[in-house]
Motif scaffolding. Structure first.
Motif, PDB file in Angstrom:
ATOM      1  N   VAL A  14       1.883   9.769 -13.480  1.00  0.00           N
ATOM      2  CA  VAL A  14       0.640  10.443 -13.075  1.00  0.00           C
ATOM      3  C   VAL A  14      -0.282   9.453 -12.386  1.00  0.00           C
ATOM      4  N   GLU A  15      -0.406   8.247 -12.956  1.00  0.00           N
ATOM      5  CA  GLU A  15      -1.280   7.231 -12.349  1.00  0.00           C
ATOM      6  C   GLU A  15      -0.772   6.797 -10.987  1.00  0.00           C
ATOM      7  N   ALA A  16       0.538   6.602 -10.862  1.00  0.00           N
ATOM      8  CA  ALA A  16       1.097   6.174  -9.574  1.00  0.00           C
ATOM      9  C   ALA A  16       0.941   7.249  -8.501  1.00  0.00           C
ATOM     10  N   ALA A  17       0.909   8.497  -8.914  1.00  0.00           N
ATOM     11  CA  ALA A  17       0.805   9.604  -7.966  1.00  0.00           C
ATOM     12  C   ALA A  17      -0.623   9.794  -7.448  1.00  0.00           C
ATOM     13  N   LYS A  18      -1.606   9.205  -8.115  1.00  0.00           N
ATOM     14  CA  LYS A  18      -3.014   9.415  -7.711  1.00  0.00           C
ATOM     15  C   LYS A  18      -3.330   8.767  -6.379  1.00  0.00           C
TER      16      LYS A  18
ATOM     17  N   GLY B  84       0.773  -1.235   0.000  1.00  0.00           N
ATOM     18  CA  GLY B  84       0.000   0.000   0.000  1.00  0.00           C
ATOM     19  C   GLY B  84       0.804   1.285   0.000  1.00  0.00           C
ATOM     20  N   ARG B  85       2.135   1.191  -0.142  1.00  0.00           N
ATOM     21  CA  ARG B  85       2.909   2.425  -0.092  1.00  0.00           C
ATOM     22  C   ARG B  85       4.105   2.492  -1.029  1.00  0.00           C
ATOM     23  N   LEU B  86       4.423   1.440  -1.745  1.00  0.00           N
ATOM     24  CA  LEU B  86       5.494   1.468  -2.731  1.00  0.00           C
ATOM     25  C   LEU B  86       4.862   1.364  -4.107  1.00  0.00           C
ATOM     26  N   PHE B  87       5.038   2.410  -4.922  1.00  0.00           N
ATOM     27  CA  PHE B  87       4.420   2.479  -6.238  1.00  0.00           C
ATOM     28  C   PHE B  87       5.499   2.509  -7.311  1.00  0.00           C
ATOM     29  N   PHE B  88       5.224   1.888  -8.430  1.00  0.00           N
ATOM     30  CA  PHE B  88       6.160   1.864  -9.545  1.00  0.00           C
ATOM     31  C   PHE B  88       5.611   2.695 -10.695  1.00  0.00           C
TER      32      PHE B  88
END
Length: 126
Positions: free
Chosen positions: A122-126, A97-101
């Motif tokens: 942009v998608e990962a930042a949402k 729930g907190r590491l995004f690629f």
């Protein structure tokens, strides 16, 4: 078409007038031998076909991927046979729930391109 350019307006991302340009691979290879001034002139000419009053850029960054020491021509390439097991399907879910690629390899659409990298960010930042 080899003379194709993809201009991406990044004003929303940077709150400044920033354009990102993606060139057709064959044109990208050709411009490796050009000076930065020649590349900018070509792109401004292309923009002025649609926007005649387009100003010259105040500054620019032209990464020449085949000769840049940070890239040396590297990029992600996914063959048609591999599209069903596209790596992006593994990157679409956050880890714990907190590491995004994000990045061009994580983009389902326009993968292997700067536009794909931008869109996946942009998608990962949402």
């Amino acid at each position: 078409r080899e003379e194709s350019f993809l201009f991406v307006n990044l004003v929303e991302a940077f709150n400044k007038p920033v354009l990102m340009v993606n060139l057709h691979p064959k044109k990208g290879e050709a411009v490796m031998e050009w000076t930065n001034d020649q590349v900018v002139a070509m792109l401004v000419d292309a923009l002025r076909l649609r926007y005649p009053s387009c100003p010259n850029p105040s500054t620019y960054l032209i990464p020449k991927l085949a000769t840049d020491s940070f890239f040396y021509g590297s990029n992600t390439y996914i063959t048609k046979a591999e599209t069903e097991k596209h790596p992006a399907t593994h990157f679409n879910h956050p880890v714990e729930g907190r590491l995004f690629f994000s990045g061009e390899a994580a983009a389902e659409k326009h993968n292997c391109s700067p536009l794909g990298a931008y869109n996946s960010g942009v998608e990962a930042a949402k």
